[in-house]
Design an enzyme around this catalytic site. Structure first.
Site, PDB file in Angstrom:
ATOM      1  N   LYS A   1       2.186  -5.161 -24.777  1.00 48.04           N
ATOM      2  CA  LYS A   1       1.746  -3.789 -24.524  1.00 48.04           C
ATOM      3  C   LYS A   1       2.883  -2.810 -24.811  1.00 48.04           C
ATOM      4  CE  LYS A   1      -1.746  -5.266 -21.183  1.00 48.04           C
ATOM      5  NZ  LYS A   1      -2.127  -5.555 -19.801  1.00 48.04           N
TER       6      LYS A   1
ATOM      7  N   GLN B   1      -0.225  -4.849 -13.817  1.00 46.43           N
ATOM      8  CA  GLN B   1      -0.597  -6.109 -14.457  1.00 46.43           C
ATOM      9  C   GLN B   1      -1.054  -7.105 -13.397  1.00 46.43           C
ATOM     10  OE1 GLN B   1      -0.735  -6.531 -17.762  1.00 46.43           O
ATOM     11  NE2 GLN B   1      -1.360  -8.667 -17.652  1.00 46.43           N
TER      12      GLN B   1
ATOM     13  N   ASP C   1      -6.656   1.352 -16.982  1.00 44.57           N
ATOM     14  CA  ASP C   1      -7.287   0.034 -16.910  1.00 44.57           C
ATOM     15  C   ASP C   1      -8.741   0.144 -16.425  1.00 44.57           C
ATOM     16  OD1 ASP C   1      -6.348  -2.389 -17.668  1.00 44.57           O
ATOM     17  OD2 ASP C   1      -5.450  -2.919 -15.753  1.00 44.57           O
TER      18      ASP C   1
END
Ligand code: GUN
Length: 296
Positions: free
Chosen positions: A58, A102, A125
């Site tokens: 990422k 994450q 997200d």
């Protein structure tokens, strides 16, 4: 083995999307002198090797397109309070358009509480209840990157969704549930199957579009696929063979399914790169909204 299915090349499409984003960011910075670049903060806790690899991917992708990274890597023993304070600071930080925690997190942490602390406008997200709720209502929202990436892949290959029978295997909040809602919004007839579904093979065989996000290598074999189906493999599993060599495989038996599917995603190079591309896109979308710049 010769495959008859057409491969859905997520790697190539993600590359194209990233090039477009890089150009977009460049243009905006030329047009608006002195404007800061978009910013993304990826928070990682502990040393899960798969997570570390995703986070590196990422951050590399951010650098390539011109998004500034404000990521932080915390030791596995970090407290809930410290992470909450970090998220609150990032919510207030004007350089940051997107915040991503994450997953999975170490067991002592309350992931849902952390996700709900993220400013919904920075929730790239799409896991905050407000954004999930907007998705349920069919309203515009920041949308989870993996399911949004799957939808983008289908669209890029002009694969019709409306009126089709779509079966999603897996009911996670990260993939299965939001993806089912996105398919429903595109007028598919959607079934969500999971580990307690009786006769999974029969359910899967009804699918015109079969999406597998169960996290079990080789779960779907040729006997579970309708000839001519579109098969999307969201699984990313590291397996080690008898000679000790490790490689990434999906949840679908690729060699068995390729001769009967019409379209099939490879692993790696299918859905994985699309997740990253959509994360970057969500970050730029959030940036444009923050600066009242046109998006889309
Ligand atoms: N872990 C594996 N995939 C993802 C993802 O898309 N988002 C987050 N936050 N964690 C993940």
């Amino acid at each position: 083995m010769a495959s008859s299915a057409q491969l859905l090349d997520g790697k190539q499409l993600a590359q194209t999307l990233q090039t477009q984003l890089a150009e977009r960011i460049q243009t905006l910075q030329t047009q608006h002198a002195g404007i800061r670049p978009p910013g993304l903060a990826v928070l990682m806790v502990g040393d899960n090797p798969a997570s570390a690899a995703y986070v590196r991917g990422k951050e590399r992708a951010c650098a390539k397109v011109g998004i500034a990274s404000f990521g932080q890597h915390f030791p596995g023993t970090t407290s809930q309070a410290e992470l909450e304070a970090t998220i609150e600071a990032l919510n207030q930080d004007d350089r940051v358009d997107g915040i991503l925690v994450q997953l999975p997190l170490p067991d002592h942490l309350d992931a849902v509480r952390l996700l709900h602390l993220i400013d919904p406008d920075k929730d790239v997200d799409g896991l905050h209840a407000l954004n999930l709720g907007r998705l349920v209502r069919g309203e515009p929202s920041l949308r989870s990157c993996t399911p949004a990436g799957v939808m983008r892949l289908l669209a890029a290959y002009d694969i019709p969704v409306a009126g089709k029978s779509a079966v999603v295997i897996g009911r996670s909040i990260l993939v299965g549930k939001p993806l089912a809602l996105m398919l429903l919004q595109e007028n598919a007839t959607v079934t969500i199957a999971h580990s307690r579904t009786p006769d999974l093979a029969a359910v899967a065989r009804r699918a015109d579009i079969l999406i597998v996000a169960a996290g079990r290598p080789g779960l779907v074999d040729a006997s579970m696929v309708k000839p001519g189906a579109v098969v999307i493999d969201v699984g990313i599993n590291r397996v080690t063979d008898t000679t000790g060599v490790s490689r990434l495989v999906g949840d679908v038996d690729f060699d068995g399914v390729a001769p009967i599917a019409q379209y099939l995603t490879p692993v790696p190079g299918g859905v994985g790169p699309m997740t990253i591309a959509l994360l970057l896109e969500n970050t730029v979308q959030s940036y444009c909204q923050r600066h009242a710049l046109p998006w889309g």
